[in-house]
Design an enzyme around this catalytic site. Sequence first.
Site, PDB file in Angstrom:
ATOM      1  N   GLU A  46       0.903  -0.545  -0.250  1.00 15.11           N
ATOM      2  CA  GLU A  46      -0.076   0.021   0.283  1.00 15.11           C
ATOM      3  C   GLU A  46       0.794   1.371   0.017  1.00 15.11           C
ATOM      4  O   GLU A  46       0.208   2.436  -0.531  1.00 15.11           O
ATOM      5  CB  GLU A  46      -0.925  -0.049   1.471  1.00 15.11           C
ATOM      6  CG  GLU A  46      -1.810  -1.047   0.476  1.00 15.11           C
ATOM      7  CD  GLU A  46      -2.731  -0.555  -0.203  1.00 15.11           C
ATOM      8  OE1 GLU A  46      -3.074   0.453  -0.432  1.00 15.11           O
ATOM      9  OE2 GLU A  46      -3.154  -1.590  -1.037  1.00 15.11           O
ATOM     10  N   TYR A 129      -6.045   7.196   4.479  1.00  8.87           N
ATOM     11  CA  TYR A 129      -5.782   5.828   3.473  1.00  8.87           C
ATOM     12  C   TYR A 129      -5.629   4.233   3.504  1.00  8.87           C
ATOM     13  O   TYR A 129      -5.837   3.801   3.715  1.00  8.87           O
ATOM     14  CB  TYR A 129      -6.019   6.157   1.686  1.00  8.87           C
ATOM     15  CG  TYR A 129      -5.618   5.117   0.859  1.00  8.87           C
ATOM     16  CD1 TYR A 129      -6.568   5.123   0.587  1.00  8.87           C
ATOM     17  CD2 TYR A 129      -4.193   4.252   0.894  1.00  8.87           C
ATOM     18  CE1 TYR A 129      -7.209   3.670  -0.008  1.00  8.87           C
ATOM     19  CE2 TYR A 129      -4.520   3.628   0.504  1.00  8.87           C
ATOM     20  CZ  TYR A 129      -5.695   3.069  -0.830  1.00  8.87           C
ATOM     21  OH  TYR A 129      -5.463   2.201  -1.350  1.00  8.87           O
ATOM     22  N   ASP A 147      -9.436   5.070  -2.554  1.00  5.77           N
ATOM     23  CA  ASP A 147      -8.348   5.087  -3.955  1.00  5.77           C
ATOM     24  C   ASP A 147      -8.411   5.752  -4.820  1.00  5.77           C
ATOM     25  O   ASP A 147      -9.957   6.248  -5.392  1.00  5.77           O
ATOM     26  CB  ASP A 147      -6.683   4.293  -3.914  1.00  5.77           C
ATOM     27  CG  ASP A 147      -7.842   2.993  -4.898  1.00  5.77           C
ATOM     28  OD1 ASP A 147      -8.946   2.899  -5.294  1.00  5.77           O
ATOM     29  OD2 ASP A 147      -6.922   2.241  -5.368  1.00  5.77           O
TER      30      ASP A 147
END
Length: 357
Positions: A46, A129, A147
């Site tokens: 990520e 996020y 996203d």
Amino acid sequence: MALPAPDSAALLAWYDRHARRLPWRVPPEDRAVGVLPDPYRIWLSEVMLQQTTVAAVKSYFEAFTARWPRLEDLAAASRDDVMKAWAGLGYYSRARNLKACAEAVAALPGGRFPDTEEGLRALPGIGAYTAAAVAAIAFDRRAVVVDGNVERVISRLHAVETPLPAAKPEIRALADALTPDERPGDFAQAVMDLGATICTPKRPACGLCPVQASCAARAMGLQETFPRKAPKKDRPTRFGTVFAAVRPDGALLLRRRGDKGLLGGMTELPGTDWTEAPAADPLAAAPLAAAWTPVSGLVEHTFTHFHLKLSVVRATSDAPAPDGCWWSAPGDIAGEALPTVMKKAVEAAIPGSTRRR
Ligand code: SF4
């Protein structure tokens, strides 16, 4: 005619059949029989994927996990080695934070990642996020993961008229409403995959989409016009000069950028500041006295907030390296922590030198 509400079950059923095979991912059929993802691999992927495509990330992810297979290996690595391994992926503050975060997690009791968004947010370099993505994908916590792919899918499903970035809270609320309590990690990955493979920016393959009947943008025939976007501001141009000093044995003079700011901690050719107009006397910034000659052509690179035009000058010298600089042997140049813009400049001065042999 009112459209049926989008259905998370349809998205999960589609994901079960069409999930992308990614090196950090546990596929849904393994997940269904109790195989759990490794939080270290999910977190690493990520962080790498922020602002970067899956295609660009795969080889870096494989190189990192081959060299540092566990979190504690990365925590114990030298920062220089991490920066070198990151070179070329861009957004270099992520590499500094990656190392800091690995050290922070290794120092926690048990040396494990926290399994909640809140706990993850407290770690270096983990924003909203990444915390949501790791909590959902690694720990199957219900978290709303948004996203760029998810923004596109949700804005089309609901024909969100507000332009980005102002639409972010609205899109997040709509994504929240669609996120199920069961399998939230797979759901997050399902929407990401839909955005990456079917609901693409151009020419989405709506005929293959599992939620096409619920899609307001499709019903209007305006899929490609969502998400709406505020007009982009023009990027300013900055100018600079870099100095490629080459020793008779082929070694190249390099230095390390300060830790703070753009490309912080990365390696560069010595040079001028990057300014709004070309420097009146760039040679005043030369690292050593030599017969500098320009290399033909400008090196251009676009950063998020500006465009850079770099002049490259070159000279041969066997002077001692000035303070803060070092001579990098010809065989070592490719392994230096050179960001992409500096690789371009070094290549302009010494073609072929940044390619790993
Ligand atoms: Fe995207 Fe088309 Fe599916 Fe709508 S129907 S979500 S535009 S792929």
